[in-house]
Design an enzyme around this catalytic site. Sequence first.
Site, PDB file in Angstrom:
ATOM      1  N   TRP A 181       0.758  -1.315   0.013  1.00 34.50           N
ATOM      2  CA  TRP A 181      -0.087  -0.038   0.024  1.00 34.50           C
ATOM      3  C   TRP A 181       0.944   1.454  -0.070  1.00 34.50           C
ATOM      4  CZ3 TRP A 181      -0.289   4.057   3.618  1.00 34.50           C
ATOM      5  CH2 TRP A 181      -1.054   4.985   3.204  1.00 34.50           C
ATOM      6  N   GLU A 222      -3.403  -3.252  -2.246  1.00 34.42           N
ATOM      7  CA  GLU A 222      -4.192  -2.322  -1.592  1.00 34.42           C
ATOM      8  C   GLU A 222      -4.735  -1.206  -2.151  1.00 34.42           C
ATOM      9  OE1 GLU A 222      -3.515  -1.456   2.443  1.00 34.42           O
ATOM     10  OE2 GLU A 222      -5.525  -0.878   3.227  1.00 34.42           O
ATOM     11  N   LYS A 224      -7.107   2.595  -2.485  1.00 30.89           N
ATOM     12  CA  LYS A 224      -7.554   3.481  -1.627  1.00 30.89           C
ATOM     13  C   LYS A 224      -8.334   4.400  -2.413  1.00 30.89           C
ATOM     14  CE  LYS A 224      -6.283   6.029   2.530  1.00 30.89           C
ATOM     15  NZ  LYS A 224      -5.541   6.179   3.582  1.00 30.89           N
ATOM     16  N   ASP A 257      -9.733  -2.805   1.725  1.00 29.12           N
ATOM     17  CA  ASP A 257      -9.777  -2.255   3.246  1.00 29.12           C
ATOM     18  C   ASP A 257     -11.062  -1.410   3.245  1.00 29.12           C
ATOM     19  OD1 ASP A 257      -9.449  -0.026   5.362  1.00 29.12           O
ATOM     20  OD2 ASP A 257      -7.403  -0.569   5.379  1.00 29.12           O
ATOM     21  N   HIS A 260     -11.634   2.039   2.423  1.00 27.01           N
ATOM     22  CA  HIS A 260     -11.069   2.559   1.287  1.00 27.01           C
ATOM     23  C   HIS A 260     -12.081   3.160   0.100  1.00 27.01           C
ATOM     24  CE1 HIS A 260      -6.647   1.995   2.455  1.00 27.01           C
ATOM     25  NE2 HIS A 260      -7.289   2.470   3.479  1.00 27.01           N
ATOM     26  N   HIS A 284      -8.481  -5.794   4.950  1.00 29.26           N
ATOM     27  CA  HIS A 284      -8.268  -5.172   6.024  1.00 29.26           C
ATOM     28  C   HIS A 284      -9.502  -4.768   6.622  1.00 29.26           C
ATOM     29  CE1 HIS A 284      -3.810  -3.529   5.499  1.00 29.26           C
ATOM     30  NE2 HIS A 284      -3.621  -4.569   5.530  1.00 29.26           N
ATOM     31  N   ASP A 292     -11.653   7.237   5.951  1.00 35.68           N
ATOM     32  CA  ASP A 292     -10.894   6.093   6.412  1.00 35.68           C
ATOM     33  C   ASP A 292     -10.222   6.771   7.714  1.00 35.68           C
ATOM     34  OD1 ASP A 292      -9.228   3.974   6.066  1.00 35.68           O
ATOM     35  OD2 ASP A 292      -7.544   4.991   5.368  1.00 35.68           O
ATOM     36  N   ASP A 294     -10.281   4.887  10.472  1.00 33.16           N
ATOM     37  CA  ASP A 294      -9.641   3.879  11.290  1.00 33.16           C
ATOM     38  C   ASP A 294      -9.975   3.640  12.606  1.00 33.16           C
ATOM     39  OD1 ASP A 294      -7.904   2.194   9.339  1.00 33.16           O
ATOM     40  OD2 ASP A 294      -7.170   4.056   8.861  1.00 33.16           O
ATOM     41  N   ASP A 325      -6.896  -3.702  10.464  1.00 41.01           N
ATOM     42  CA  ASP A 325      -6.261  -2.291  10.405  1.00 41.01           C
ATOM     43  C   ASP A 325      -7.011  -1.236  10.651  1.00 41.01           C
ATOM     44  OD1 ASP A 325      -4.603  -0.644   9.533  1.00 41.01           O
ATOM     45  OD2 ASP A 325      -5.110  -0.529   7.177  1.00 41.01           O
TER      46      ASP A 325
HETATM   47  C1  RNT Z   1      -3.770   2.921   4.848  1.00 38.63           C
HETATM   48  C2  RNT Z   1      -3.771   1.784   4.549  1.00 38.63           C
HETATM   49  C3  RNT Z   1      -2.883   0.938   5.140  1.00 38.63           C
HETATM   50  C4  RNT Z   1      -2.173   1.273   6.538  1.00 38.63           C
HETATM   51  C5  RNT Z   1      -1.432   0.294   7.117  1.00 38.63           C
HETATM   52  C6  RNT Z   1      -0.726   0.595   8.165  1.00 38.63           C
HETATM   53  O1  RNT Z   1      -4.928   3.757   4.667  1.00 38.63           O
HETATM   54  O2  RNT Z   1      -4.991   1.296   5.190  1.00 38.63           O
HETATM   55  O3  RNT Z   1      -3.092  -0.449   4.976  1.00 38.63           O
HETATM   56  O4  RNT Z   1      -3.386   1.406   7.462  1.00 38.63           O
HETATM   57  O5  RNT Z   1      -0.584  -0.351   6.334  1.00 38.63           O
HETATM   58 ZN    ZN Z   2      -5.459  -0.791   5.148  1.00 37.31          ZN
END
Ligand code: RNT
Ligand code: ZN
Length: 416
Positions: A181, A222, A224, A257, A260, A284, A292, A294, A325
């Site tokens: 990523w 990955e 986004k 993810d 994303h 993720h 995003d 998290d 994640d």
């Molecule tokens: C970031 C991605 C990625 C990170 C990690 C730390 O938007 O989701 O996967 O969160 O690799």
């Molecule tokens: Zn991620």
Amino acid sequence: MSYVEAKAKYAALGVDTDAAIAKLRNVPVALHCWQGDDVRGFDTDPSKPLTGGIQTTGNYPGRARTPEELMADLDVVLKLCPGTKKMNLHASYAIFEDGDWADRDKLEPKHFKKWVDFCKERGLGCDFNPTFFSHPKANGLTLSHPDPEIRKFWIDHGKACIRISTYLAEELGQPCIMNIWTGDGFKDIPADRMGPRVRYKEAIDEILSEPFDFNKVKPCVESKVFGIGVEAYTVGSAEFSLSYAAVNKDRCIPLMDNGHYHPTEVVSDKIPALLAFFPEIALHITRPIRWDSDHVVLLDDETKELCKEIVRCGGLEGSVKMALDYFDASINRISAWTVGFRNVQKALLMALITPDLTAMQNESNWTEIMVISEELKTMPFGEIWNEYCRQCGAPEDGQWFATVKAYEEEVLAKRV
Ligand code: RNT
Ligand code: ZN
């Protein structure tokens, strides 16, 4: 109500809760090391902010500052979570002996020896991630940078990470999912959208030209939609990453993810779409709030639906590689880790004891699907969950937070 009574209620719906428990116990879910230290790692100046399109917010006391602290914290989490865990490391978590510092392009397996020892002692596998952010050479673009020297630095980093992933897989006897990523993108409208994507594609090709055994190392890409500071354009967009994985199926898998995508898109629906084409996909699991962000994974509707799709699509047989994640720096980090991991386990167990209503769907019996689905919501799931925890030797609900509070008082509060 006891487990025996709860089990009988599910049995009446044709569900075998013992079998569900036995199945879930052996399914690996990767625990991300980066919740413990706000994604800082050990290879760069800890006073520098996180860069590269991701951000942590909050300054709750007790952040792990050293490998020893992070490992000690992880040990608490591992004990509080039922199920089969696997570690998930970033390259920035390399552990250097005195004077042994190496830049990202020069990282070697030996820099992860202590993590291998940690995993071996606890019987864990380990996934891995090159770190294309929080570094002086990660300024806007990395693998897609127009400067060939910067690009080469990051390609060399990716290749080093393949070698490290092979080491992790071989030492620990489990495949290593290696996720690529980058936060590559632009804050404002680009003059050239194509150039960075072509360079990104070629750079990933070069990384994957490093020899590896696809049975041991599973490189992922990955995607986004955008990141803070790079709102206008993301090089590794959904179409880019999915297309890359599709044309490189022999050596790469797509990673989704769930933070994303555009806010009305759901990854639960994307899982069967991808599995119709890919033998393996990676996830993720996070909780986005408006973007995003998290946040810690909750037992919310989308987490349940996501896990239902994983189970229904046969993902527990190995086709869906699951990883957490998220990173919340505003609350106790041990608790954040534990709540999220337990919630993914809960959602998977819930899915495993949900009757399969496919036959009703095929008969267009939507009336009964609705009735059963709604009534399932008041079934005694908690009893099945607590039995699962007992069988795993992990604390039941209501029995683990005191451990976190005591650890906070004895250990975390002293980290000043
Ligand atoms: C970031 C991605 C990625 C990170 C990690 C730390 O938007 O989701 O996967 O969160 O690799
Ligand atoms: Zn991620």
